[in-house]
Motif scaffolding. Structure first.
Motif, PDB file in Angstrom:
ATOM      1  N   ARG A   1     -15.086 -20.509 -12.795  1.00  0.00           N
ATOM      2  CA  ARG A   1     -14.467 -19.234 -12.420  1.00  0.00           C
ATOM      3  C   ARG A   1     -15.543 -18.202 -12.098  1.00  0.00           C
ATOM      4  O   ARG A   1     -16.472 -18.003 -12.868  1.00  0.00           O
ATOM      5  CB  ARG A   1     -13.559 -18.737 -13.555  1.00  0.00           C
ATOM      6  N   ALA A   2     -15.377 -17.546 -10.964  1.00  0.00           N
ATOM      7  CA  ALA A   2     -16.387 -16.604 -10.484  1.00  0.00           C
ATOM      8  C   ALA A   2     -16.265 -15.267 -11.215  1.00  0.00           C
ATOM      9  O   ALA A   2     -15.164 -14.795 -11.506  1.00  0.00           O
ATOM     10  CB  ALA A   2     -16.214 -16.381  -8.986  1.00  0.00           C
ATOM     11  N   ASP A   3     -17.416 -14.669 -11.508  1.00  0.00           N
ATOM     12  CA  ASP A   3     -17.456 -13.305 -12.017  1.00  0.00           C
ATOM     13  C   ASP A   3     -17.561 -12.396 -10.801  1.00  0.00           C
ATOM     14  O   ASP A   3     -18.647 -12.102 -10.301  1.00  0.00           O
ATOM     15  CB  ASP A   3     -18.652 -13.110 -12.948  1.00  0.00           C
ATOM     16  N   ALA A   4     -16.421 -11.982 -10.271  1.00  0.00           N
ATOM     17  CA  ALA A   4     -16.383 -11.205  -9.035  1.00  0.00           C
ATOM     18  C   ALA A   4     -15.086 -10.403  -8.999  1.00  0.00           C
ATOM     19  O   ALA A   4     -14.114 -10.726  -9.689  1.00  0.00           O
ATOM     20  CB  ALA A   4     -16.476 -12.121  -7.815  1.00  0.00           C
ATOM     21  N   ALA A   5     -15.078  -9.355  -8.184  1.00  0.00           N
ATOM     22  CA  ALA A   5     -13.904  -8.511  -8.037  1.00  0.00           C
ATOM     23  C   ALA A   5     -13.116  -8.913  -6.793  1.00  0.00           C
ATOM     24  O   ALA A   5     -13.650  -9.561  -5.880  1.00  0.00           O
ATOM     25  CB  ALA A   5     -14.323  -7.044  -7.942  1.00  0.00           C
ATOM     26  N   SER A   6     -11.867  -8.521  -6.737  1.00  0.00           N
ATOM     27  CA  SER A   6     -11.051  -8.742  -5.544  1.00  0.00           C
ATOM     28  C   SER A   6     -11.286  -7.622  -4.536  1.00  0.00           C
ATOM     29  O   SER A   6     -11.435  -6.459  -4.904  1.00  0.00           O
ATOM     30  CB  SER A   6      -9.565  -8.790  -5.916  1.00  0.00           C
ATOM     31  N   PHE A   7     -11.294  -7.991  -3.262  1.00  0.00           N
ATOM     32  CA  PHE A   7     -11.396  -7.032  -2.164  1.00  0.00           C
ATOM     33  C   PHE A   7     -10.173  -7.206  -1.277  1.00  0.00           C
ATOM     34  O   PHE A   7      -9.985  -8.247  -0.651  1.00  0.00           O
ATOM     35  CB  PHE A   7     -12.673  -7.268  -1.354  1.00  0.00           C
ATOM     36  N   VAL A   8      -9.304  -6.184  -1.240  1.00  0.00           N
ATOM     37  CA  VAL A   8      -8.049  -6.313  -0.486  1.00  0.00           C
ATOM     38  C   VAL A   8      -7.812  -5.111   0.422  1.00  0.00           C
ATOM     39  O   VAL A   8      -6.710  -4.932   0.940  1.00  0.00           O
ATOM     40  CB  VAL A   8      -6.846  -6.493  -1.446  1.00  0.00           C
ATOM     41  N   ALA A   9      -8.837  -4.281   0.647  1.00  0.00           N
ATOM     42  CA  ALA A   9      -8.662  -3.024   1.376  1.00  0.00           C
ATOM     43  C   ALA A   9      -8.248  -3.223   2.831  1.00  0.00           C
ATOM     44  O   ALA A   9      -7.717  -2.297   3.455  1.00  0.00           O
ATOM     45  CB  ALA A   9      -9.947  -2.200   1.304  1.00  0.00           C
ATOM     46  N   ASN A  10      -8.475  -4.414   3.394  1.00  0.00           N
ATOM     47  CA  ASN A  10      -8.108  -4.653   4.793  1.00  0.00           C
ATOM     48  C   ASN A  10      -6.625  -4.945   4.970  1.00  0.00           C
ATOM     49  O   ASN A  10      -6.172  -5.162   6.103  1.00  0.00           O
ATOM     50  CB  ASN A  10      -8.903  -5.831   5.361  1.00  0.00           C
ATOM     51  N   THR A  11      -5.875  -4.975   3.885  1.00  0.00           N
ATOM     52  CA  THR A  11      -4.463  -5.322   3.960  1.00  0.00           C
ATOM     53  C   THR A  11      -3.607  -4.283   3.249  1.00  0.00           C
ATOM     54  O   THR A  11      -4.064  -3.600   2.332  1.00  0.00           O
ATOM     55  CB  THR A  11      -4.186  -6.696   3.317  1.00  0.00           C
ATOM     56  N   THR A  12      -2.374  -4.192   3.688  1.00  0.00           N
ATOM     57  CA  THR A  12      -1.384  -3.366   3.011  1.00  0.00           C
ATOM     58  C   THR A  12      -0.083  -4.148   2.948  1.00  0.00           C
ATOM     59  O   THR A  12       0.134  -5.088   3.742  1.00  0.00           O
ATOM     60  CB  THR A  12      -1.168  -2.024   3.745  1.00  0.00           C
ATOM     61  N   ILE A  13       0.779  -3.795   2.016  1.00  0.00           N
ATOM     62  CA  ILE A  13       2.045  -4.500   1.810  1.00  0.00           C
ATOM     63  C   ILE A  13       3.171  -3.704   2.453  1.00  0.00           C
ATOM     64  O   ILE A  13       3.355  -2.519   2.160  1.00  0.00           O
ATOM     65  CB  ILE A  13       2.322  -4.705   0.311  1.00  0.00           C
ATOM     66  N   LYS A  14       3.923  -4.353   3.332  1.00  0.00           N
ATOM     67  CA  LYS A  14       5.061  -3.697   3.980  1.00  0.00           C
ATOM     68  C   LYS A  14       6.188  -4.718   4.140  1.00  0.00           C
ATOM     69  O   LYS A  14       5.999  -5.915   3.952  1.00  0.00           O
ATOM     70  CB  LYS A  14       4.654  -3.163   5.365  1.00  0.00           C
ATOM     71  N   ASP A  15       7.369  -4.213   4.500  1.00  0.00           N
ATOM     72  CA  ASP A  15       8.492  -5.100   4.773  1.00  0.00           C
ATOM     73  C   ASP A  15       8.228  -5.892   6.045  1.00  0.00           C
ATOM     74  O   ASP A  15       7.751  -5.353   7.055  1.00  0.00           O
ATOM     75  CB  ASP A  15       9.783  -4.293   4.927  1.00  0.00           C
ATOM     76  N   SER A  16       8.562  -7.193   5.977  1.00  0.00           N
ATOM     77  CA  SER A  16       8.435  -8.082   7.126  1.00  0.00           C
ATOM     78  C   SER A  16       9.839  -8.512   7.538  1.00  0.00           C
ATOM     79  O   SER A  16      10.553  -9.134   6.739  1.00  0.00           O
ATOM     80  CB  SER A  16       7.589  -9.310   6.768  1.00  0.00           C
ATOM     81  N   PRO A  17      10.296  -8.165   8.731  1.00  0.00           N
ATOM     82  CA  PRO A  17      11.674  -8.460   9.139  1.00  0.00           C
ATOM     83  C   PRO A  17      12.047  -9.924   8.925  1.00  0.00           C
ATOM     84  O   PRO A  17      11.378 -10.825   9.429  1.00  0.00           O
ATOM     85  CB  PRO A  17      11.685  -8.085  10.625  1.00  0.00           C
ATOM     86  N   GLY A  18      13.084 -10.134   8.145  1.00  0.00           N
ATOM     87  CA  GLY A  18      13.579 -11.479   7.886  1.00  0.00           C
ATOM     88  C   GLY A  18      12.785 -12.275   6.880  1.00  0.00           C
ATOM     89  O   GLY A  18      13.126 -13.420   6.573  1.00  0.00           O
TER      90      GLY A  18
END
Length: 658
Positions: free
Chosen positions: A362-379
């Motif tokens: 298991r890596a000692d590292a942080a998550s990087f998610v700034a390039n994404t956002t959560i939104k509704d996806s039709p269907g």
């Protein structure tokens, strides 16, 4: 590089599948017929004798060579909510009051173990007797039967309190008390008596502290935690706390250390903060607070709360620079590295990969998610969308797994499950389900992020809308049925990264919370790779800001196998542009492609790309060409040729012998 068919398929004969299906259906039928019937008393001597024999047989089977080759079969799809009523508000009942196929809502049952424990892969059971020792019954804990590496039923000297006990039948038709939610079973190892005499109470709390210290020295962490907890309950009573407030602080500080060792980081942080003295004029107090700040900061770091961890370690450095400067400064540099990873995605993946091993997967590292956002996806419900333009090959996100169980670890457990809701038999990573539940019990603050994922079973309405958890006075109530469905729909396999052979019975599986929100497409615009327990998602082609990000849940080049896997595991029929085109291929073309995939898998398993001879390279080129010829160039224009991916990857890294 994994072959397209990695051996993670279990082949059941029609007779085996029907036997599993009939066993579950027959149990359901018997339970429904017996519902509400009064419990029949057992003969104590006979019941204990049978349990003792079953325990011996289970122990011998566990040592036998065939144990690893079998998988337990489990019926699922009949969920019920965990008890959320505080223990003190439940009315006592006796074994003689039990009714068949009944959840005794509003009641509690107190019992003690009366026989050896029968330990099986997915459940453990023993005979238990009531407080008076007059009646005896079978008690079974399903799946979540261990706590901190120890069988719960084998807790020495324990009294078990069942909250709203569930009395039902086993698959063999035997009456049993059954526990599916760990929070429905309260294990009592100390005394709950109130002590009004100050001297006696203080003496009792100090004895608990000494016993906890002794248990800690012997590395009996569950016992140490239990003793510190018992001592804290007494030391926090007003009568004791007013006379000796330092006693509760000492116990909290000690329990914080044990909690860190048990990976109970929520309680470790709370305990460490509760132990702070806050006196700057006393060297001993400053040293104790330095220790407490270290433990609180370590807990915050392990919870991924890096800014809070930084603040705590900075306080420590300021408080005791003379004794903690070198150590704390090194930790602060590590925290700054995590913060840069988290904010800018500056992971040194080569260095991280080089530091991983079977002993440290298991890596000692942080998550990087700034390039994404959560939104509704039709269907599709929710989905992930790009917050900026992402060129082909660039990183979309790097996410550390919430939980991974590696195929070589003792926690790995695969079961064949039959779901009565859709009449489907699946191969389920129940070891991961068990690990996720255990982690949530250890750290309830992380429950909301997991329970917000999609699962077929909606679960019990939450009592804490801020954290999406159900909590009674006795602690968090984790809905294990909902966790099972969430894991079944959202888990991914990171593959064998450390040279271990994996198959269906020991496949590595993990849960990545951000990745779970990304929707599937066979013609995905993103591709996964794994560095230990880090999932690295890269753009397979240019992604514009605002575009939805798709990754493939199943990448098989065999359309029929992929379609079946998506329906069986994730519960949907894919209608992406690639599936629409592949569906129109003649059966003979799909059959030829399937045959070529099998040839590629056999070739890749036999021939290493490093140092390959010319004959192997030519053979690979011919296979790639043959697969390419099964795709109509016009119809497949701009679409991936999934069946060719494995052999193309082999050719891309092949190096000829010198």
């Amino acid at each position: 590089m994994a072959a397209q068919r990695s051996g993670n398929t279990v082949f059941l004969t029609e007779q085996e599948a029907e036997r599993i299906r009939n066993t579950v259906k027959e149990r359901v039928k018997k339970c429904n017929a017996a519902a509400g019937q009064a419990r029949e008393p057992r003969d104590a001597k006979s019941a204990i004798r049978n349990a003792t024999g079953a325990s011996l047989m289970a122990d011998m089977a566990d040592m036998g060579p065939s144990q690893a080759a079998t998988m337990p079969a489990i019926g699922v799809g009949q969920p019920y909510p965990p008890c959320v009523v505080p223990l003190k508000d439940l009315q006592p009942m006796k074994l003689g009051d039990l009714r068949m196929e009944t959840h005794h809502r509003g009641y509690r049952l107190t019992v003690k173990r009366a026989s050896p424990v029968v330990t099986l892969a997915a459940r453990s059971w023993a005979m238990v007797q009531d407080e008076a020792g007059e009646e005896i019954e079978r008690l079974e804990i399903c799946l979540h039967k261990r706590r901190h590496g120890r069988e719960v039923l084998e807790t020495p000297g324990a009294v078990f309190i069942l909250k709203e006990p569930y009395f039902t039948l086993t698959d063999d038709g035997e009456p049993t008390l059954r526990v599916d939610h760990p929070s429905d079973l309260v294990v009592v190892t100390g005394t709950d008596a109130e002590v009004s005499d100050v001297a006696a109470a203080e003496k009792m709390a100090k004895r608990c502290k000494d016993e906890g210290n002794a248990a800690l020295e012997k590395q009996n962490l569950p016992l140490a935690h239990a003793k510190y907890t018992e001592g804290l309950r007494i030391a926090r009573q007003d009568v004791v706390h007013n006379a000796n407030p330092d006693l509760a602080r000492d116990l909290s500080r000690n329990r914080a250390h044990v909690n860190l060792l048990l990976s109970q980081f929520d309680e470790a942080e709370a305990d460490a903060k509760a132990s702070l003295i806050g006196r700057d004029d006393d060297q001993r107090s400053k040293e104790l607070d330095s220790k407490a700040l270290f433990r609180a900061g370590t807990a915050a770091y392990n919870l991924g709360k890096y800014r809070e961890a930084k603040e705590l370690f900075e306080r420590r450095l300021k408080l005791t620079p003379d004794i903690s400067s070198k150590e704390t400064s090194a930790i602060l540099r590590k925290i700054d590295l995590r913060l840069r990873e988290q904010e800018a995605g500056t992971h040194d993946l080569s260095k991280i990969r080089a530091g991983l091993s079977r002993a440290r997967p298991r890596a000692d590292a942080a998550s990087f998610v700034a390039n994404t956002t959560i939104k509704d996806s039709p269907g599709r419900g929710r989905g992930l969308f790009a917050t900026r333009d992402i060129p082909e090959g660039d990183i979309i996100f790097i996410e550390k797994a919430f939980c991974v169980v590696w195929g070589f670890e003792s926690d790995v457990l695969t079961a064949i499950t039959y779901d009565v809701r859709d009449d489907r038999i699946r191969v389920s990573p129940v070891g991961l389900t068990r690990a996720v539940v255990h982690k949530l019990l250890n750290n309830p603050s992380q429950t909301a992020a997991v329970m917000n994922l999609y699962g077929d079973w909606p679960g019990v309405p939450t009592t804490n809308t801020a954290t999406n958890t159900t909590t009674a006075d006795d602690g968090p109530a984790i809905d294990t049925f909902r966790v099972h469905d969430i894991v079944s729909r959202n888990a991914f396999g990171p593959g064998s990264q450390f040279g271990d052979a994996e198959g269906a019975r020991n496949a590595s599986t993990g849960l990545w919370l951000r990745a779970a929100l990304g929707n599937h497409s066979c013609a995905a615009n993103a591709r996964k790779e794994f560095v230990g327990d880090l999932m690295v998602l890269r753009a397979a082609r240019r992604i514009a800001r605002g575009d939805e990000i798709f990754h493939a849940y199943d990448e098989s080049g065999d359309y029929d196998a992929r379609r079946e896997a998506l329906a069986r595991t994730w519960g949907f029929d894919c209608a992406c542009e690639l599936c629409v085109v592949e569906r129109e291929d003649p059966p003979a073309v799909r059959r030829r492609r399937r045959e070529l995939i099998a040839e590629v898998d056999a070739f890749v398993a036999r021939e290493r790309p490093a140092g390959a001879n010319r004959r192997a390279v030519v053979r690979a080129q011919r296979l790639a060409k043959a697969i390419e010829e099964t795709y109509d160039a016009q119809r497949y224009k701009g679409l991936p040729r999934l069946a060719a991916r494995t052999i193309q990857e082999w050719l891309a890294i092949a190096t000829p012998r010198r």
